[in-house]
Design a protein around this motif. Structure first.
Motif, PDB file in Angstrom:
ATOM      1  N   THR A 178       7.829  -7.247  -1.457  1.00 19.63           N
ATOM      2  CA  THR A 178       6.522  -6.888  -2.171  1.00 19.63           C
ATOM      3  C   THR A 178       5.338  -6.720  -1.106  1.00 19.63           C
ATOM      4  OG1 THR A 178       6.004  -9.300  -2.632  1.00 19.63           O
ATOM      5  CG2 THR A 178       7.119  -7.807  -4.236  1.00 19.63           C
ATOM      6  N   GLN A 238      13.797  -1.401  -8.575  1.00 19.93           N
ATOM      7  CA  GLN A 238      12.887  -2.564  -8.531  1.00 19.93           C
ATOM      8  C   GLN A 238      12.013  -2.121  -7.217  1.00 19.93           C
ATOM      9  OE1 GLN A 238      12.793  -5.401 -10.304  1.00 19.93           O
ATOM     10  NE2 GLN A 238      10.876  -5.770  -8.905  1.00 19.93           N
ATOM     11  N   ASN A 283       7.761  -2.341  -7.004  1.00 21.19           N
ATOM     12  CA  ASN A 283       7.054  -3.119  -5.991  1.00 21.19           C
ATOM     13  C   ASN A 283       6.234  -2.212  -5.282  1.00 21.19           C
ATOM     14  OD1 ASN A 283       8.557  -5.184  -6.838  1.00 21.19           O
ATOM     15  ND2 ASN A 283      10.171  -5.254  -5.318  1.00 21.19           N
TER      16      ASN A 283
END
Length: 382
Positions: free
Chosen positions: A95, A126, A130
């Motif tokens: 992240t 995902q 992020n």
């Protein structure tokens, strides 16, 4: 896996040679290195500089293997590509970086595009979450770095990561990703570019108000100079943004940047720029060439040539670059150059880092450009 790509046929000798050399180098590299520690560049002692999964360049080697497979149809390259892609599974948890497009889309994105294997999708899904979380509606841009004394730094390189969001918006039915990407691109047009259509490297924003605090560079010659790869990132980014949105503002910006690059008086005869366009003595020791910038420019111009009526000028310029990069000065001999394909790139000159060395992303965009060129010339069909 989808139907196996067909190797190029009937291509000019320089292209066939380049693809052959690339295949040999990629297969040797895949045998020499291990997934999770991908080749990045060459150290000053001649050894290979490797990158772990957290390094911003880590997606380029798997992506190069996928492009090598598309160009040759060789099963070994597909198997190696899968092995090195899956070695980056932990990217889904990162992240702290805006470079997830480079890291995930160049590896997992190409893997899914070519194979349609849904096993690659969880990481892609995902990662997009992020990346989009780094966007601020106050600044209108995606934050680039989490280090340094800047308040909210955004670099021109970040334009490259928008392609991931455009794709993810469609794939995962998240239209907000398209809005984020386009807002970032529009804000960047407003704040990153000078009157001559060259770009700053870094723009720092006030995270509370969105006001621009300062404009400068982190890798260019001076705050007001035109760092070559930065100009390439911008050209590629806006060409890609137009392809995804058909927003005429993006096409206009791409053409302005292309004109700046193609007409610059400091561009060498072989069209491979030095590391910064404002290094006036291109024959000096402070003016190593940057094959990575040239490769990005070539790939972008080939794409741009398909989006305008007078695209031949862009294709011709890109072809000249590819012929230069495919010559003995830049193309490695099989088994040499630590199994990288291209020589003579520059990472960060001012930091004395990766100067006149191979770079993983130079190889990636060179292969992408070769693939785009072969497609547009009908030298092979998918």
């Amino acid at each position: 896996m989808q139907a196996q790509p067909k190797p190029i046929t009937g291509a000019p000798q320089w292209l066939e040679k380049s693809v052959k050399v690339a295949s040999q180098q990629l297969k040797a590299a895949a045998d020499a290195y291990q997934p999770g520690f991908n080749p990045r560049s060459t150290n000053t002692d001649g050894s290979t500089r490797l990158a772990d999964y957290k390094d911003w360049i880590t997606g380029f080697f798997p992506g190069s293997l996928w492009y090598g497979y598309e160009l040759t149809g060789e099963d070994k390259l597909a198997k190696d590509a899968k092995r090195f892609t899956l070695g980056l599974d932990s990217l889904r948890y990162l992240t702290h970086t805006h470079d997830l497009g480079f890291m995930i889309y160049c590896s997992y994105g190409n893997a899914y595009r070519i194979t349609k294997d849904k096993g690659y999708l969880p990481v892609l899904e995902q990662g997009a979450v992020n990346l989009s979380a780094r966007f601020s509606p106050v600044t209108g841009v995606i934050r680039s770095w989490d280090f340094g004394e800047w308040k909210y730094p955004v670099i021109i390189d970040n334009m490259m990561n928008l392609e991931y969001l455009y794709w993810a918006a469609q794939q995962f039915r998240q239209p907000k990703y398209t809005n984020i990407a386009s807002t970032h691109a529009l804000t960047t047009i407003k704040n990153h570019f000078r009157a001559d259509n060259s770009s700053y490297h870094v723009v720092d924003y006030d995270p509370k108000t969105g006001a621009v605090l300062q404009k400068g560079t982190h890798q260019g010659l001076t705050n007001e100079s035109a760092w070559a790869r930065g100009q390439a990132w911008g050209l590629y980014g806006y060409t890609m943004c137009y392809q995804n949105t058909k927003n005429q503002k993006f096409l206009a910006q791409a053409e302005k940047i292309a004109a700046y690059i193609m007409n610059h008086p400091n561009t060498p005869a072989d069209k491979v720029p030095v590391w910064d366009y404002d290094v006036h003595n291109v024959k000096s020791e402070r003016a190593p060439r940057d094959a990575s910038a040239a490769a990005v420019i070539a790939s972008a111009l080939i794409e741009l040539s398909t989006q305008v009526k007078d695209g031949k000028k862009y294709l011709d310029y890109a072809e000249d670059i590819l012929k230069s990069l495919s010559g003995d000065q830049y193309l490695a001999k099989p088994g040499e150059n630590n199994f990288f394909i291209l020589k003579h790139s520059v990472g960060a000159f001012l930091f004395n880092s990766e100067i006149d060395t191979p770079l993983a992303y130079a190889d990636y965009y060179y292969l992408e450009a070769l693939k785009r060129y072969a497609e547009i010339k009908h030298y092979y069909k998918k």
